[in-house]
Design a protein around this motif. Structure first.
Motif, PDB file in Angstrom:
ATOM      1  N   ARG A 350       2.146  -1.818  -8.860  1.00 37.76           N
ATOM      2  CA  ARG A 350       1.315  -1.672  -7.667  1.00 37.76           C
ATOM      3  C   ARG A 350       1.546  -0.313  -7.010  1.00 37.76           C
ATOM      4  NH1 ARG A 350       2.492  -7.577  -5.111  1.00 37.76           N
ATOM      5  NH2 ARG A 350       4.389  -7.257  -6.342  1.00 37.76           N
ATOM      6  N   THR A 351       0.502   0.288  -6.513  1.00 38.15           N
ATOM      7  CA  THR A 351       0.376   1.644  -5.944  1.00 38.15           C
ATOM      8  C   THR A 351       0.121   2.699  -7.027  1.00 38.15           C
ATOM      9  OG1 THR A 351       2.734   2.276  -5.951  1.00 38.15           O
ATOM     10  CG2 THR A 351       1.922   1.047  -4.022  1.00 38.15           C
ATOM     11  N   TYR A 352       0.119   2.297  -8.321  1.00 39.34           N
ATOM     12  CA  TYR A 352      -0.249   3.216  -9.408  1.00 39.34           C
ATOM     13  C   TYR A 352      -1.597   2.804 -10.017  1.00 39.34           C
ATOM     14  CZ  TYR A 352       4.452   5.278  -9.460  1.00 39.34           C
ATOM     15  OH  TYR A 352       5.627   5.926  -9.134  1.00 39.34           O
ATOM     16  N   GLU A 353      -2.460   2.185  -9.224  1.00 39.98           N
ATOM     17  CA  GLU A 353      -3.727   1.690  -9.746  1.00 39.98           C
ATOM     18  C   GLU A 353      -4.624   2.784 -10.318  1.00 39.98           C
ATOM     19  OE1 GLU A 353      -2.669  -1.757  -6.992  1.00 39.98           O
ATOM     20  OE2 GLU A 353      -2.202   0.360  -7.211  1.00 39.98           O
ATOM     21  N   PHE A 424       7.931   3.485  -9.413  1.00 36.87           N
ATOM     22  CA  PHE A 424       8.386   2.682  -8.280  1.00 36.87           C
ATOM     23  C   PHE A 424       7.312   2.664  -7.207  1.00 36.87           C
ATOM     24  CE2 PHE A 424      10.963   2.679  -4.188  1.00 36.87           C
ATOM     25  CZ  PHE A 424      11.073   1.291  -4.158  1.00 36.87           C
ATOM     26  N   GLY A 425       6.917   1.458  -6.805  1.00 38.32           N
ATOM     27  CA  GLY A 425       5.931   1.307  -5.742  1.00 38.32           C
ATOM     28  C   GLY A 425       6.353   0.214  -4.781  1.00 38.32           C
ATOM     29  N   ARG A 426       6.021   0.397  -3.498  1.00 37.36           N
ATOM     30  CA  ARG A 426       6.401  -0.596  -2.494  1.00 37.36           C
ATOM     31  C   ARG A 426       5.332  -0.600  -1.404  1.00 37.36           C
ATOM     32  NH1 ARG A 426       8.663   4.209  -2.194  1.00 37.36           N
ATOM     33  NH2 ARG A 426       9.201   5.155  -0.194  1.00 37.36           N
ATOM     34  N   LEU A 449       5.560   9.042  -6.178  1.00 39.03           N
ATOM     35  CA  LEU A 449       4.974  10.373  -6.033  1.00 39.03           C
ATOM     36  C   LEU A 449       4.679  10.719  -4.584  1.00 39.03           C
ATOM     37  CD1 LEU A 449       2.399  10.119  -8.986  1.00 39.03           C
ATOM     38  CD2 LEU A 449       4.722  11.065  -9.055  1.00 39.03           C
ATOM     39  N   GLY A 450       4.893   9.759  -3.701  1.00 39.65           N
ATOM     40  CA  GLY A 450       4.590   9.968  -2.290  1.00 39.65           C
ATOM     41  C   GLY A 450       3.154   9.681  -1.930  1.00 39.65           C
ATOM     42  N   GLU A 451       2.383   9.152  -2.868  1.00 39.69           N
ATOM     43  CA  GLU A 451       0.972   8.855  -2.636  1.00 39.69           C
ATOM     44  C   GLU A 451       0.818   7.508  -1.927  1.00 39.69           C
ATOM     45  OE1 GLU A 451      -0.714  11.099  -6.660  1.00 39.69           O
ATOM     46  OE2 GLU A 451      -0.266   8.947  -6.671  1.00 39.69           O
ATOM     47  N   LYS A 452       0.000   7.502  -0.911  1.00 39.44           N
ATOM     48  CA  LYS A 452      -0.258   6.281  -0.151  1.00 39.44           C
ATOM     49  C   LYS A 452      -1.692   5.829  -0.386  1.00 39.44           C
ATOM     50  CE  LYS A 452       2.800   7.997   3.503  1.00 39.44           C
ATOM     51  NZ  LYS A 452       2.884   8.427   4.928  1.00 39.44           N
TER      52      LYS A 452
END
Length: 462
Positions: A350-353, A424-426, A449-452
């Motif tokens: 999740r967060t790497y969609e 890693f995603g949170r 990567l710091g991407e939101k």
């Protein structure tokens, strides 16, 4: 003294188990099954008429039986109650059946997920609707009232898809052996042929179809115990590509031809102990899969081993934790592109969609802590008279999640920097769950990567 105390406690518990009064199970009555055959429901019940059980045993088996019926996904509501009569206990099973025949009109996106489609739609200044598919999709659940499944799909547009599936859960007298047949055909105008910078590269050639895929499956199902399932599946897969795709990626089929195919034998075992498969809060799940590929015109000849385990539990009042771990290993580090998949399709961090992380091996860990904002709440929808839709339910959860993943790639790792490193995603998620196994997950998260971003999903995150 301590040794004697332990012996006393053990003996006391053992004695209590034998001295607890046994209760005779009398009649088992089923109410509400207008379509479903009684044999389908009784197959999921873990006790039968004439059994002698303790009250504790009845409670445990009633809970198991209710979960079994819910996980058939044939009913919106299931209730199992008992009443004493003449020295025996009669069981009443009440079900509210779903609507089983769904002729879906198809108007859908032709991308991996909503977020990817929305980005391309914005780039076209909200004017390009060509990445759409249309058609009809017939899903007939509980076909013939025997929990059989029939699917037919006719989809045209940017990515054509024709599908047939027919599944019989069991056909023998003991109700343990079933069979499933599946066939599908894809034709794509926009086809991905490689992965670069962790994104799919696409090829288009006007209105011409650039890839045509065929797949055929025949599966034998074995389910002796209500919670343990075995499946043996035979697969045939064929891909036909445009000449330009072979030029752009000579490893797509890895045979210097425009056609590639291979065969596969696939064995699966599942141990299902979750309370509700589509959004579990309690229980555990174990899934094991072994694949052996046999080369046809493409050199696909490797083994694949895939394993997954899940655990869900309530850690405090209205507070739940769920965690899963999945891993895949392959015997060949150099596979044709069309035969390998890493993370970014069905499995993802999740967060790497927005990314596809291809590789031959991977592991994926997901954890979520959920707080029940609104527990399962039943309500009647006004002006609806059909029992399949009138009575509904919903629940709402706020969760905090953390995902970890790692993909090992030895073929194309120089062009994709997310491989061979920790992902890693949170973030947080608001999950709305309602009847017919429908849900909406609205997630906000940040990756390594710091991407939101805000992400929309419509399925169980595990």
């Amino acid at each position: 003294m301590r040794k004697y105390l332990i012996c006393f406690i053990t003996t006391f518990i053992f004695y209590q188990g034998f001295t607890q009064e046994k209760i005779l199970i009398g009649n088992i009555t089923i109410v509400g099954n207008k379509i479903t055959k009684e044999a389908i429901i009784l197959r999921e019940i873990t006790f039968k008429k004439g059994d002698f059980l303790s009250q504790t045993g009845i409670d445990i088996k009633t809970k198991q039986s209710k979960e079994n019926l819910i996980n058939l996904t044939l009913y919106n509501f299931v209730d199992i109650s008992s009443e004493n009569s003449g020295g025996e206990t009669n069981i009443i099973i009440e079900v509210v059946e779903r609507w089983y025949i769904w002729p879906y009109p198809i108007l859908e996106l032709s991308e991996r997920n909503f977020n990817v489609w929305w980005d391309e739609f914005k780039e076209s200044k909200y004017s390009d609707f060509s990445r759409m598919n249309y058609g009809v999709y017939l899903v007939w659940e509980n076909f013939r009232g025997k929990n059989q499944l029939l699917k037919l799909k006719y989809r045209r547009g940017f990515k054509e898809h024709y599908l047939f599936r027919y599944e019989i859960p069991y056909f023998n007298k003991e109700k343990t052996i079933g069979i499933s047949a599946f066939a599908q055909h894809f034709r794509r105008k926009k086809s991905f042929y490689n992965t670069m910078d962790n994104k799919l590269l696409y090829y288009e050639n006007g209105d011409k179809y650039t890839i045509k895929d065929y797949e055929f499956q025949l599966s034998i199902l074995y389910r002796k115990n209500t919670r343990h399932k075995h499946k043996l599946r035979l697969n045939y897969l064929q891909s036909n590509i445009a000449d330009a795709i072979k030029s752009y990626n000579r490893y797509y089929l890895k045979n210097e031809k425009l056609k590639g195919d291979y065969f596969q034998i696939n064995y699966q075992y599942a141990n299902e102990q979750r309370d509700y498969v589509h959004y579990p809060l309690h229980g555990h799940y174990l899934h094991f899969q072994l694949k052996k590929n046999f080369e046809g015109s493409s050199p696909v000849n490797h083994f694949e081993l895939i394993g997954k385990v899940e655990k869900h539990m309530e850690i405090s009042n209205r507070l739940f934790i769920g965690s899963s771990f999945k891993a895949k290993v392959s015997s060949d580090d150099y596979q044709p592109y069309f035969a390998q998949k890493g993370l970014g399709f069905y499995d993802y961090v999740r967060t790497y969609e927005y990314y596809v992380v291809d590789g031959q091996h991977y592991w994926l860990s997901k954890t979520a802590i959920k707080y029940e904002l609104i527990g399962k709440t039943n309500f009647d929808i006004p002006y609806l008279k059909m029992s399949q839709f009138k009575k509904a339910h919903y629940s709402l959860y706020l969760s905090v999640f953390s995902d970890l993943g790692y993909v090992i790639d030895k073929q194309n790792n120089e062009n994709n920097d997310l491989t061979n490193q920790l992902l890693f995603g949170r973030g947080i998620s608001l999950d709305y769950v309602t009847y017919y196994d429908k849900m909406l997950r609205i997630e906000f998260g940040i990756n390594r990567l710091g991407e939101k971003g805000i992400f929309l999903h419509f399925t169980n995150p595990f």
